[in-house]
Design a protein around this motif. Structure first.
Motif, short mmCIF file in Angstrom:
data_model
loop_
_atom_site.label_atom_id
_atom_site.label_comp_id
_atom_site.label_asym_id
_atom_site.label_seq_id
_atom_site.Cartn_x
_atom_site.Cartn_y
_atom_site.Cartn_z
N LEU A 4 0.86 -1.18 0.00
CA LEU A 4 0.00 0.00 0.00
C LEU A 4 0.90 1.23 0.00
N GLU A 6 0.80 5.42 -0.01
CA GLU A 6 0.02 6.65 0.10
C GLU A 6 0.72 7.80 -0.62
N CYS A 22 -4.23 6.21 -1.99
CA CYS A 22 -3.52 5.00 -1.57
C CYS A 22 -3.74 3.94 -2.63
N MET A 34 -11.25 -1.05 3.17
CA MET A 34 -10.05 -0.22 3.26
C MET A 34 -10.28 0.90 4.27
N TRP A 36 -8.51 4.48 6.55
CA TRP A 36 -7.49 5.50 6.80
C TRP A 36 -7.37 5.70 8.31
N GLN A 50 -13.38 4.48 7.04
CA GLN A 50 -13.26 3.22 6.32
C GLN A 50 -14.39 3.10 5.30
N ILE A 70 -14.29 9.47 2.26
CA ILE A 70 -13.51 8.33 1.76
C ILE A 70 -14.22 7.76 0.54
N ARG A 72 -13.38 4.96 -3.18
CA ARG A 72 -12.44 4.00 -3.78
C ARG A 72 -12.76 3.85 -5.26
N THR A 78 -7.33 2.01 -6.00
CA THR A 78 -6.96 3.16 -5.19
C THR A 78 -8.11 3.57 -4.27
N CYS A 96 -2.80 4.43 5.24
CA CYS A 96 -3.80 3.63 4.55
C CYS A 96 -3.67 2.19 5.07
N SER A 98 -5.46 -1.98 4.78
CA SER A 98 -6.38 -2.93 4.16
C SER A 98 -6.72 -4.04 5.13
#
Length: 122
Positions: A4, A6, A22, A34, A36, A50, A70, A72, A78, A96, A98
């Motif tokens: 990962l 960032e 990320c 995912m 932060w 998240q 947030i 994705r 990303t 970041c 996972s």
């Protein structure tokens, strides 16, 4: 091997905006929640936001709710954190992460990026 990375951190004045990115590799990106997190000097790492595997659910810390978003992009592998109305107390290293358990399972953050510094001046 999961990686990962960032990017997007920097120095910004209070009230300004930044967007963190990320990019993930080595995992089936579309299957995992995912998140932060951030860590300010002298403080413990704390949850920021998240997003679940299919983008249907997002969660935020109370301290950033209404200011951070947030999102994705599966095609780009990303996850983003749009940060608006930044405050000096948002200054931290942002990480970041996972989950290592897929789909709707309770996330378990086992994979982490190296972090990116965000500094908000007053």
């Amino acid at each position: 091997q999961v990686q990962l990375v960032e990017s997007g951190g920097g120095l910004v004045q209070a009230g300004g905006s930044l967007r963190l990115s990320c990019t993930a590799s080595g995992l089936s990106f579309s299957s995992y929640t995912m998140g932060w997190f951030r860590q300010a000097p002298g403080k413990e790492r704390e949850f920021v936001a998240q997003i679940n595997w299919n983008s249907r659910d997002t969660y935020y810390a109370d301290s950033v709710k209404g200011r951070f978003t947030i999102s994705r992009d599966t095609a780009k592998r990303t996850v983003y954190l749009q940060m608006n109305s930044l405050k000096p107390e948002d200054t931290a290293v942002y990480f970041c992460a996972s989950s290592s358990v897929p789909f709707g399972a309770r996330p378990k953050y086992d994979y982490w990026g190296p972090g990116t510094q965000v500094t908000v001046s007053s």
